[in-house]
Design an enzyme around this catalytic site. Sequence first.
Site, mmCIF file in Angstrom:
data_model
loop_
_atom_site.group_PDB
_atom_site.id
_atom_site.type_symbol
_atom_site.label_atom_id
_atom_site.label_comp_id
_atom_site.label_asym_id
_atom_site.label_seq_id
_atom_site.Cartn_x
_atom_site.Cartn_y
_atom_site.Cartn_z
ATOM 1 N N ASP A 202 -16.741 -0.102 -37.780
ATOM 2 C CA ASP A 202 -17.200 0.920 -38.861
ATOM 3 C C ASP A 202 -16.442 2.272 -38.556
ATOM 4 O O ASP A 202 -16.697 2.763 -37.404
ATOM 5 C CB ASP A 202 -18.540 0.903 -39.121
ATOM 6 C CG ASP A 202 -19.015 1.989 -40.400
ATOM 7 O OD1 ASP A 202 -18.707 2.865 -40.683
ATOM 8 O OD2 ASP A 202 -19.503 1.142 -41.384
ATOM 9 N N ASN B 288 -26.753 -4.191 -47.946
ATOM 10 C CA ASN B 288 -27.319 -3.535 -48.962
ATOM 11 C C ASN B 288 -27.053 -4.050 -50.368
ATOM 12 O O ASN B 288 -25.941 -4.600 -50.565
ATOM 13 C CB ASN B 288 -26.826 -2.092 -49.003
ATOM 14 C CG ASN B 288 -27.249 -1.285 -47.625
ATOM 15 O OD1 ASN B 288 -28.493 -1.753 -47.067
ATOM 16 N ND2 ASN B 288 -26.274 -0.720 -46.981
ATOM 17 N N GLY C 71 -28.863 1.196 -51.514
ATOM 18 C CA GLY C 71 -27.814 1.654 -50.307
ATOM 19 C C GLY C 71 -26.681 1.311 -50.511
ATOM 20 O O GLY C 71 -25.768 1.676 -49.770
ATOM 21 N N GLN C 72 -26.014 0.193 -51.481
ATOM 22 C CA GLN C 72 -24.579 -0.292 -51.459
ATOM 23 C C GLN C 72 -23.803 0.645 -52.026
ATOM 24 O O GLN C 72 -24.016 1.170 -53.512
ATOM 25 C CB GLN C 72 -24.883 -1.761 -52.359
ATOM 26 C CG GLN C 72 -23.418 -2.264 -52.158
ATOM 27 C CD GLN C 72 -23.271 -3.729 -53.020
ATOM 28 O OE1 GLN C 72 -24.142 -4.070 -53.667
ATOM 29 N NE2 GLN C 72 -22.418 -4.279 -52.794
ATOM 30 N N HIS D 76 -20.727 -7.036 -47.959
ATOM 31 C CA HIS D 76 -20.551 -6.619 -46.353
ATOM 32 C C HIS D 76 -21.859 -6.652 -45.633
ATOM 33 O O HIS D 76 -22.623 -6.492 -46.184
ATOM 34 C CB HIS D 76 -19.814 -5.401 -46.245
ATOM 35 C CG HIS D 76 -20.359 -4.302 -46.815
ATOM 36 N ND1 HIS D 76 -20.408 -3.924 -48.037
ATOM 37 C CD2 HIS D 76 -21.071 -2.990 -46.217
ATOM 38 C CE1 HIS D 76 -20.707 -2.834 -48.299
ATOM 39 N NE2 HIS D 76 -21.252 -2.333 -47.113
ATOM 40 N N HIS E 169 -23.430 -5.105 -41.918
ATOM 41 C CA HIS E 169 -23.368 -4.366 -40.769
ATOM 42 C C HIS E 169 -24.067 -5.085 -39.760
ATOM 43 O O HIS E 169 -25.231 -5.462 -39.523
ATOM 44 C CB HIS E 169 -24.298 -2.989 -41.007
ATOM 45 C CG HIS E 169 -23.902 -2.259 -42.354
ATOM 46 N ND1 HIS E 169 -22.878 -1.162 -42.310
ATOM 47 C CD2 HIS E 169 -24.069 -2.398 -43.711
ATOM 48 C CE1 HIS E 169 -22.796 -0.745 -43.442
ATOM 49 N NE2 HIS E 169 -23.356 -1.596 -44.300
#
Length: 107
Positions: free
Chosen positions: A24, A80, A86-87, A93, A95
């Site tokens: 990230d 998310n 929170g997307q 994807h 984390h």
Amino acid sequence: MQIASGDIPSRKAYEDELVLAFYDLEPQAPEHILIIPKDHIASPAEITADNSALVAHIFEVAAQLAKEKNWQNGFRVVTNSGKDGGQTVPHLHFHLLAGRAMGWPPG
């Protein structure tokens, strides 16, 4: 999709024919890797019986990376869904976070 196709460069942690894992750019933990499917799935809300094997593979990749990186003290996998969840990127994807103790609730 631009990262999965190689149009946007990334520092890869893992890649196979189904998924790409990369570091990230704005890490939220000392170790922060994103794992994405190469096929487009917009969000966790679109996981179905037809694509759930791909999601299982993503978790296999997460476990493999954790073993390779020797994250013996633990790690967290987060995804998310939707604006309130929170997307911010409309592509599924996950984390993969490690390198510090994680609090609960997450925020």
